[in-house]
Design an enzyme around this catalytic site. Structure first.
Site, mmCIF file in Angstrom:
data_model
loop_
_atom_site.group_PDB
_atom_site.id
_atom_site.type_symbol
_atom_site.label_atom_id
_atom_site.label_comp_id
_atom_site.label_asym_id
_atom_site.label_seq_id
_atom_site.Cartn_x
_atom_site.Cartn_y
_atom_site.Cartn_z
ATOM 1 N N GLU A 252 -4.954 8.716 -9.980
ATOM 2 C CA GLU A 252 -3.750 7.915 -10.246
ATOM 3 C C GLU A 252 -3.465 6.986 -9.066
ATOM 4 O O GLU A 252 -2.401 7.047 -8.451
ATOM 5 C CB GLU A 252 -2.553 8.841 -10.475
ATOM 6 N N PRO A 253 -4.399 6.118 -8.718
ATOM 7 C CA PRO A 253 -4.169 5.256 -7.552
ATOM 8 C C PRO A 253 -3.188 4.130 -7.878
ATOM 9 O O PRO A 253 -3.260 3.536 -8.946
ATOM 10 C CB PRO A 253 -5.559 4.681 -7.271
ATOM 11 N N GLY A 254 -2.278 3.872 -6.966
ATOM 12 C CA GLY A 254 -1.380 2.732 -7.122
ATOM 13 C C GLY A 254 -1.624 1.753 -5.987
ATOM 14 O O GLY A 254 -2.228 0.703 -6.144
ATOM 15 N N ARG A 255 -1.185 2.173 -4.793
ATOM 16 C CA ARG A 255 -1.280 1.316 -3.611
ATOM 17 C C ARG A 255 -2.704 0.805 -3.366
ATOM 18 O O ARG A 255 -2.915 -0.355 -3.032
ATOM 19 C CB ARG A 255 -0.828 2.148 -2.397
ATOM 20 N N ARG B 254 10.195 -1.879 1.849
ATOM 21 C CA ARG B 254 9.383 -0.856 2.533
ATOM 22 C C ARG B 254 9.749 -0.695 4.020
ATOM 23 O O ARG B 254 9.879 0.437 4.485
ATOM 24 C CB ARG B 254 7.889 -1.141 2.384
ATOM 25 N N TYR C 292 11.138 3.103 4.443
ATOM 26 C CA TYR C 292 10.332 4.118 5.127
ATOM 27 C C TYR C 292 9.447 3.561 6.228
ATOM 28 O O TYR C 292 8.277 3.904 6.333
ATOM 29 C CB TYR C 292 9.529 5.021 4.182
ATOM 30 N N CYS D 255 23.171 -8.738 4.499
ATOM 31 C CA CYS D 255 24.159 -8.231 5.460
ATOM 32 C C CYS D 255 23.938 -6.749 5.737
ATOM 33 O O CYS D 255 24.762 -5.906 5.336
ATOM 34 C CB CYS D 255 25.557 -8.496 4.937
ATOM 35 N N GLU D 256 22.835 -6.430 6.330
ATOM 36 C CA GLU D 256 22.508 -5.050 6.710
ATOM 37 C C GLU D 256 21.692 -5.123 7.999
ATOM 38 O O GLU D 256 20.765 -5.934 8.094
ATOM 39 C CB GLU D 256 21.605 -4.366 5.657
ATOM 40 N N TYR E 19 4.507 -1.542 -4.316
ATOM 41 C CA TYR E 19 5.862 -1.145 -3.965
ATOM 42 C C TYR E 19 6.611 -2.304 -3.294
ATOM 43 O O TYR E 19 7.400 -2.096 -2.378
ATOM 44 C CB TYR E 19 5.852 0.125 -3.089
#
Ligand SMILES: Cc1ncc(COP(=O)(O)O)c(C=O)c1O
Length: 431
Positions: A289-292, A328, A332, A359-360, A388
Site C-alpha cells: 500500500e505505498p503512497g509517499r 507537513r 510533523y 497568521c500562525e 500529503y
C-alpha cells in the site's frame, strides 16, 4: 528518479518550465510529473516480480483523479480510507475489485457503498468493526470480504505522528489478541469471508530493518491463519520512505541526485531483496500500500516571493504558499528542499526562514535555510511535495485551494482548477 531538473538555468518538470507554468496558472501551484509516477510504479512492480503481488496505491497520499487514472492504467489497485476516496477511484476508472478499505472508523454509509461496489477487501481494525460490517452485509444479503489489521508493536523509527504499529497507537488489533478475533469472526459472523491479514507500521521509513522485524514477527501468524482460515493475501502496508534532502545539481536525472548508492536511506531494491525471501515461502498473494513512495518525489509546490523582511533576529522570505497549502512542516516537522526556479550560481546564500502569509507562528515551509537572495515576484519550488501535500491542504484563513498540473513530456494538463472564493463560500448562508 524524479523529473525536476534545471535546463538552461530554469527549473523544469520533465520538459516544461516552472516559470511558464506559474505565469500561466498562478501560484501557489502544485505540479506533478507523470513520468516519475510511472517510473516509481514500474520499479516497485518489477522489484517484486518473484511474488504474486498487487500494488494498492494509498489514495490518501495524492487523490487527484488524474493521478489515480495514471496508476489504474498501469494495472495498480488502491487502498482507500473513506467512501469519498472510493468515489474518486471509480471516477478515475480504477477497479473496486482491486481496492482495499482501511481505517479505524468506517461509517454505515461507507460500508454499504463499498459493499455495493464489490471492493476487494475491508481491512478491519477492531472486533466491533467486524461485527458492524457483518451486520450490514447481512442486511444487504451480501458476504463481506474482510481482513484484520494486526498491530505488531514494532517501532518504525519515524516521526511519532506517522508511527502506526506500536501498541499505544490506535491502529489495528494487538498481536496477542488477533487469533481470537479471527476465531470469533469465523464463529459469530456468517456474513463475512475471511480473506487476509493486513499490517502497516508507519510512514516515511528510511531503513528496511523495521519492515523486516515486523514481517518476521507476523509471518508465523500468517501461516496459522492460512491453516485455520485459508486466507488468500497478506498486506504488508506502505511506509517506504523517500529522499527529501535531494539534489538537483547538474541536471542529474537520477532519483537521488548526487548521492552515492550507499548514502541512499532505502531503495526499492533493498526493500524487495530483504522482504522477498521472508514472504515468498508463504505462497500467498502479497499486497502493498505505498503512497509517499509513488508520488512524493513526483510533485513540487511552486510559489511566488511576496517580499523579503528583515527582523532583528532573522531574515524572512515571505511567499504566497502557506501551511494551509502544505502542512507537513507545521504538522510533523516535515523537511522540504526549496530551490529558486531561476538557478542562482553567483550570489552567496543567506540563512532565511521561508514563511507563508497565514497568521500562525507555525506557518513556515523552512527555517534557518541557506537560500540565494530572491526578489519580489521570483518563483521558488518546494520539492518532494507530491504526497500529503494537496490532500492535506485546507481553506484556513479563507485561502482558496491551489490549482494542480500534471506534466507529461512537453504537455501540461490542468488536473484541478484553482478554487475561487465563490467555490469556497458555496453552501454558506446567513441564518
Ligand atoms: C493503512 C495504510 N496503508 C498505507 C499507507 C501509506 O503510507 P505511505 O504513504 O507511507 O506509503 C498509510 C498511510 O498512512 C496507511 O495508513
Amino acid at each position: 528518479m524524479h523529473s525536476f531538473r534545471y535546463l538552461q538555468g530554469q527549473l523544469h518538470c520533465e520538459n516544461v518550465n516552472l516559470n511558464t507554468l506559474a505565469e500561466q496558472h498562478g501560484t501557489p501551484l502544485y505540479v506533478y510529473s507523470k513520468e516519475t509516477i510511472t517510473d516509481h510504479y514500474t520499479r516497485l512492480d518489477s522489484a517484486l516480480n518473484e511474488l504474486d503481488h498487487l500494488v494498492c496505491y494509498a489514495v490518501k497520499a495524492n487523490s487527484n483523479i488524474a493521478i489515480l487514472h495514471t496508476i489504474a492504467a498501469l494495472g495498480g489497485g488502491f487502498d482507500i480510507v473513506s467512501g469519498g476516496e472510493l468515489h474518486r477511484v471509480i471516477r478515475a476508472g480504477g477497479n473496486p475489485g482491486k481496492t482495499t478499505f482501511a481505517g479505524v472508523g468506517k461509517t454505515r454509509a461507507e460500508i454499504e457503498f463499498a459493499l455495493s461496489q464489490g471492493i476487494y477487501c475491508f481491512n478491519a481494525e477492531s472486533e466491533a468493526e467486524l461485527r458492524h460490517i457483518n451486520q450490514i452485509a447481512g442486511e444487504m444479503g451480501k458476504t463481506a470480504p474482510v481482513s484484520l489489521r494486526v498491530n505488531p508493536n514494532v517501532d518504525a523509527k519515524t516521526h511519532k505522528y506517522i508511527s502506526t504499529g506500536k501498541s499505544e497507537n490506535k491502529f489495528g488489533i494487538d498481536f496477542d489478541r488477533i487469533l481470537d478475533a479471527y476465531a470469533a469472526a469465523a464463529e459469530d459472523c456468517p456474513n463475512l469471508e475471511i480473506r487476509g491479514l493486513q499490517m502497516h507500521i508507519g510512514s516515511q521509513l528510511t531503513s528496511v530493518d523495521p519492515f523486516v522485524e515486523a514481517a518476521n514477527k507476523v509471518v508465523p501468524l500468517v501461516q496459522q491463519l492460512q491453516e485455520r482460515h485459508h486466507i488468500k493475501f497478506f498486506s504488508i502496508g506502505g511506509g517506504m520512505g523517500i529522499v527529501y534532502q535531494d539534489s538537483l545539481d547538474s541536471g542529474d536525472k537520477t532519483w537521488w541526485g548526487n548521492q552515492s548508492e550507499t548514502e541512499r536511506p532505502l531503495t526499492i531494491q533493498t526493500y524487495a531483496n530483504a522482504l522477498t525471501p521472508i514472504l515468498a515461502p508463504l505462497k500467498l498473494r502479497i499486497l502493498l500500500e505505498p503512497g509517499r513512495f509513488m508520488v512524493g518525489n513526483a510533485g513540487a509546490l511552486v510559489t511566488k516571493v511576496l517580499h523579503n523582511k528583515k527582523g532583528n533576529a532573522k531574515k524572512f522570505v515571505v511567499i504566497d504558499a502557506g501551511m494551509n497549502d502544505l502542512i507537513r512542516p507545521a504538522l510533523y516537522e516535515g523537511w522540504h528542499q526549496i530551490v529558486p526556479v531561476n538557478k542562482d550560481t553567483t550570489n552567496p546564500e543567506e540563512i532565511v526562514d521561508i514563511v507563508g502569509p497565514i497568521c500562525e507562528t507555525g506557518d513556515f515551509l523552512a527555517q534557518d535555510r541557506p537560500l540565494a537572495p530572491v526578489a519580489e515576484g521570483d518563483h521558488l519550488a518546494v520539492l518532494s511535495a507530491g504526497a500529503y501535500g494537496f490532500t492535506m491542504a485546507s481553506n484556513y484563513n479563507t485561502r482558496p485551494l491551489p490549482a494542480e498540473i500534471l506534466v507529461d513530456g512537453t504537455q501540461a494538463h490542468v488536473i484541478r482548477e484553482r478554487q475561487t472564493i465563490d467555490d469556497l463560500l458555496k453552501g454558506e448562508r446567513i441564518a
